[in-house]
Design an enzyme around this catalytic site. Sequence first.
Site, PDB file in Angstrom:
ATOM      1  N   ASP A 147      -2.998   9.274   9.275  1.00 53.11           N
ATOM      2  CA  ASP A 147      -3.620   7.812   8.898  1.00 53.11           C
ATOM      3  C   ASP A 147      -4.078   6.965   9.864  1.00 53.11           C
ATOM      4  O   ASP A 147      -4.221   7.306  10.909  1.00 53.11           O
ATOM      5  CB  ASP A 147      -2.117   7.403   8.448  1.00 53.11           C
ATOM      6  CG  ASP A 147      -2.298   6.362   7.172  1.00 53.11           C
ATOM      7  OD1 ASP A 147      -3.516   5.921   6.759  1.00 53.11           O
ATOM      8  OD2 ASP A 147      -1.279   6.054   6.465  1.00 53.11           O
ATOM      9  N   ASP A 166      -4.136   4.394  -2.137  1.00 52.17           N
ATOM     10  CA  ASP A 166      -2.832   4.170  -2.129  1.00 52.17           C
ATOM     11  C   ASP A 166      -2.288   3.818  -3.685  1.00 52.17           C
ATOM     12  O   ASP A 166      -0.981   3.446  -4.056  1.00 52.17           O
ATOM     13  CB  ASP A 166      -2.230   2.885  -1.332  1.00 52.17           C
ATOM     14  CG  ASP A 166      -2.174   3.315   0.109  1.00 52.17           C
ATOM     15  OD1 ASP A 166      -1.887   4.873   0.172  1.00 52.17           O
ATOM     16  OD2 ASP A 166      -1.784   2.628   1.058  1.00 52.17           O
TER      17      ASP A 166
HETATM   18  C1  GLA Z   1      -0.974   4.140   4.179  1.00 55.28           C
HETATM   19  C2  GLA Z   1      -0.955   5.231   3.469  1.00 55.28           C
HETATM   20  C3  GLA Z   1       0.257   5.766   2.685  1.00 55.28           C
HETATM   21  C4  GLA Z   1       1.503   5.456   3.546  1.00 55.28           C
HETATM   22  C5  GLA Z   1       1.560   4.395   4.555  1.00 55.28           C
HETATM   23  C6  GLA Z   1       2.561   4.552   5.454  1.00 55.28           C
HETATM   24  O1  GLA Z   1      -1.032   2.921   3.507  1.00 55.28           O
HETATM   25  O2  GLA Z   1      -2.097   5.192   2.738  1.00 55.28           O
HETATM   26  O3  GLA Z   1       0.125   6.819   2.089  1.00 55.28           O
HETATM   27  O4  GLA Z   1       1.377   6.771   4.380  1.00 55.28           O
HETATM   28  O5  GLA Z   1       0.356   4.156   5.048  1.00 55.28           O
HETATM   29  O6  GLA Z   1       2.614   3.457   6.322  1.00 55.28           O
END
Ligand code: GLA
Length: 697
Positions: free
Chosen positions: A448, A516
């Site tokens: 990420d 997300d």
């Molecule tokens: C980002 C990702 C999510 C999750 C969060 C965790 O927003 O896109 O899917 O993994 O971080 O902090």
Amino acid sequence: MITQNKGLFHLSTKHSSYVFYSNDWLQNLYWGSKIHGEDLTYLIKKREHSSFDQNLNLERDEYSFWTGASYLESCLKVNYPEIRKLDMTFLEFKIMQVNKDLERLTFCYKNSFSDLYATLTYDVYEEYDIIARYVEVLNEGEEVIIENFKSASVSIPKLSDYRVKYLTGKWAGESQMNDLHLTTGSFTMQSRSGNTGPHFNPAFALDNGTAEEKTGEVWFGLLGYSGNWQITFEKTIYNNVKITGGISNFDFTYTLSKGESLKTPVMYFGFSREGYGGMSRTLHTFEAEQIIRKREYGRVLYNSWEATGFQVQADSQKALADRAAAMGVELFVIDDGWFGSRNNDKAGLGDWYVNQEKFPKGLSDFIRYVKSLGMDFGIWVEPEAVNPDSDLYRAHPDWIYRFKGQEPYQGRNQYTLNISKREVKEFILDFMTKLLSENKDITFIKWDMNKSLTDVSQGKTSEDKELWYKHAKALYEIWETLRERFPQVEFEACAGGGSRVDLGILKYADQCWPSDNTDAYERLFIQEGFSYFYAPSIMTCWVTDASSNNLRKYERPYSYRFHSSMMGVLGIGADISKFSEDTADEFREHIKTYKEIRKTIQFGKQYRLSSVRESSLHAVEYISRDEKEILVFAFHQGSQFGKAEPNLYLNGLKEDGLYNIEGMEENIHGSTLMKVGLETGLWGDFDSRLIRITKIN
Ligand code: GLA
């Protein structure tokens, strides 16, 4: 095939021709539907307008070296200690067969007064109607500063209109399709945030305003780059349209000492005679066969993020794992929160050791448990960032990007590490290597990146201005090393949702997290935009409780959520530990169905039958490579009394072929399914159907 005759180069693919003329520079003559090519010599003539526009052919330059006499976007500008023109003299060209799929043409240039070389490469993928282009500069002379460095520019034939389709977005609203008609002037899509970015994706398609899903000529391009990038469209007063793409000019220079070289990212250009649908299918196949690492299929995964957030205690995760395994999940992924003192987004990022309170018996014990349930195991990391409240930051405050004497910006309470520093890169490689060698059963990494880069360059020294480029370079090097060391591990690229989706990262990543926003209806828009340029086999889609926890909650039927998420690599993100047996059974059934059909979804041919942006009926069809299995996902958002529901017209079938639709007795001909269509029977709010069809003969 590449042919050369009297200075004319003809790069011909299955359905397209790309022709340019080489004198001492390269002038584009044609790119489009296949032609003979060698007779284009009549186009080679002087074109001028006045002393203001002395050479109009320069507007169709294949790669413009900045000479002090060109006014469009230049591709390579070099600053010498003394001000000098970049007079590049043609040295030689070479045509070679690289492998069975790829023919290569290179042109080598040398600066007339210094030992600076530029090699332009054209890689011709004949089967896919795609030409990949990039440039490498080698300096054998005195130190120089590169000020502008693009992969390529291309010219579009003169059309009556130029409609550009491209994706824009923001966090939780990525991959939204846009149309723009070029007028005289320029339009630039770009990222200045150090990653691919959610705001624009480095991909475009262009037509004369009449192309549709099934018909029309479409020119397209994708830049394979995950750092600051730029694609500029210029339409001149003489109706020449030129598209230039590569590294962004923003805050960029690069010093090349003697013996050093620098390479642009690859820009891929392609042509479709079968509308936007043809373009997407070509790209999906090209990505699967030439860019992405081969795999049998993407596994059905469970991800803890939306269910438990940062609270990933072993016990609660075991309860989720029990349920996931019983439903048929193949890969259990623990998201953020397993390490350091990471109980929220304010602390612990950077401390990559297992949190003993959450995993009192260690991570390996938990992985063993997951394996004993018959599932594989995966884990989340965010190696490029650090919380100020972390052991890592306390020990190495100098590892982050910062302007001298100033507090750096924070986003989500974090700073970004300068991964181009040798010691930072080694730290990341070391902790990842330790994690993956101590836990050999980790076969999936979700990587990420939750903040755009800030405080990177003060714009003063050349060294400063190299950092944007060096961040992306270091990222690729780290991923490459990890992939070599741990070939059994799959990687998912994520950046706060879909800010890292491009053909550069896809050389290393097996799949990408598009957004997300996991609401099944909103996802249809994101997934449709995504599908124009990227394959379903790399698009991870979760069925969640409602939507991402930061957004509004929506209620959609579970079947609708599954149908939406089955259109890529299926995942589950709901809090399944709270489910009734009935709901768990419903999930099990959907997962079972998905496993039966996933190869057709992930690797088949995709047809967008009806756009969610244009109709209350949204439908996407997939046809298996052997053409025997046909799947249609149909979605209906809401009924309106008195409004007739549209029929569903299939595509890509054999007119005389006979097809059986699951649940129907009579077999139907392909021509009938494509011309008369099916009544979907969808009704009410958020209704959906998966239609399974088999080709009988
Ligand atoms: C980002 C990702 C999510 C999750 C969060 C965790 O927003 O896109 O899917 O993994 O971080 O902090």
